[in-house]
Design an enzyme around this catalytic site. Structure first.
Site, PDB file in Angstrom:
ATOM      1  N   ASP A 117       0.381  -0.448  -5.343  1.00  0.00           N
ATOM      2  CA  ASP A 117       0.363   0.961  -4.924  1.00  0.00           C
ATOM      3  C   ASP A 117       1.524   1.739  -5.546  1.00  0.00           C
ATOM      4  O   ASP A 117       2.685   1.360  -5.422  1.00  0.00           O
ATOM      5  CB  ASP A 117       0.437   1.052  -3.395  1.00  0.00           C
ATOM      6  CG  ASP A 117      -0.697   0.284  -2.724  1.00  0.00           C
ATOM      7  OD1 ASP A 117      -1.701  -0.034  -3.399  1.00  0.00           O
ATOM      8  OD2 ASP A 117      -0.566  -0.016  -1.524  1.00  0.00           O
ATOM      9  N   ASP A 156       3.239  -4.310  -9.488  1.00  0.00           N
ATOM     10  CA  ASP A 156       3.073  -3.784  -8.142  1.00  0.00           C
ATOM     11  C   ASP A 156       1.717  -3.049  -8.109  1.00  0.00           C
ATOM     12  O   ASP A 156       1.222  -2.608  -9.141  1.00  0.00           O
ATOM     13  CB  ASP A 156       4.226  -2.814  -7.849  1.00  0.00           C
ATOM     14  CG  ASP A 156       4.029  -2.078  -6.550  1.00  0.00           C
ATOM     15  OD1 ASP A 156       3.762  -2.728  -5.524  1.00  0.00           O
ATOM     16  OD2 ASP A 156       4.131  -0.828  -6.571  1.00  0.00           O
TER      17      ASP A 156
HETATM   18 MG   LIG Z   1       4.590   0.509  -5.012  1.00  0.00          MG
END
Ligand SMILES: [Mg+2]
Ligand SMILES: [Zn+2]
Length: 188
Positions: free
Chosen positions: A11, A9
């Site tokens: 962010d 992932d």
């Molecule tokens: Mg995230």
């Protein structure tokens, strides 16, 4: 032979969670992020960034900004001798203000569409791969295609850890992406 991959992932996992990351100044790497990616590179695992970017659908930023942010991440990694194999993002949202992005797509996590697309493009073995994220929906996307999931406590991770998901079973919960990489190398 299909390669094993680590789906990261973006962010809250590779870089700081910044709400809607809409300016390059807000793109802040964790101090160990470059090292974590480089360790995966050296171990021969594919590294793929998979990220929901509903800010596009909401009209907060454009796809061109996401491309710019990913160029910036690529350069920053390259400066540290690390690289990602590919970036995949979902620009959609069911309540998008911008009509072209308004859809219940198959690529917004927890849907596994981005992982499947990456697997087809890069010849990846999803059932021997890993997902690292700070939200249960990151891990759920992986679980749906047989990949093991590691929750990190950065970003929203601590909050997520405090509210277990009814269906998602993490393979591990660790402090950050560097610890996730260490766990993956021990497990694989
Ligand atoms: Mg995230
Ligand atoms: Zn989508």
């Amino acid at each position: 032979m299909p390669r094993r991959a680590v789906f990261l992932d973006r962010d809250g996992t590779l870089v700081e969670e910044a709400g809607y990351l809409d300016r390059l100044e807000r793109l802040v790497f964790f101090p160990y992020s470059v090292d974590a990616v480089r360790v995966l590179n050296r171990a021969g695992l594919a590294v793929v960034i998979v990220t929901n970017q509903a800010g596009i659908a909401r009209g907060i930023f454009k796809e061109t900004f996401v491309a710019e942010a990913h160029r910036h991440i690529t350069e920053r990694l390259a400066a540290g001798g690390a690289r990602v194999d590919a970036f995949y993002y979902c620009p959609h949202h069911p309540e998008a203000v911008i009509e072209t992005y308004r859809q219940s797509c198959d690529c917004r996590k927890p849907q596994p569409g981005l992982l499947k697309r990456a697997a087809a493009d890069l010849d990846l073995a999803l059932d021997q791969s890993f997902v690292v994220g700070d939200r249960w929906h990151d891990l759920e996307a992986g679980q749906r295609v047989g990949a093991r999931g590691v929750l990190v406590r950065t970003g929203y991770g601590r909050t997520e850890e405090a509210t277990p998901h009814p269906r998602v079973v993490p393979s591990a919960i660790v402090n950050n992406v560097m610890e996730a990489v260490s766990w993956i190398l021990r497990a694989s």
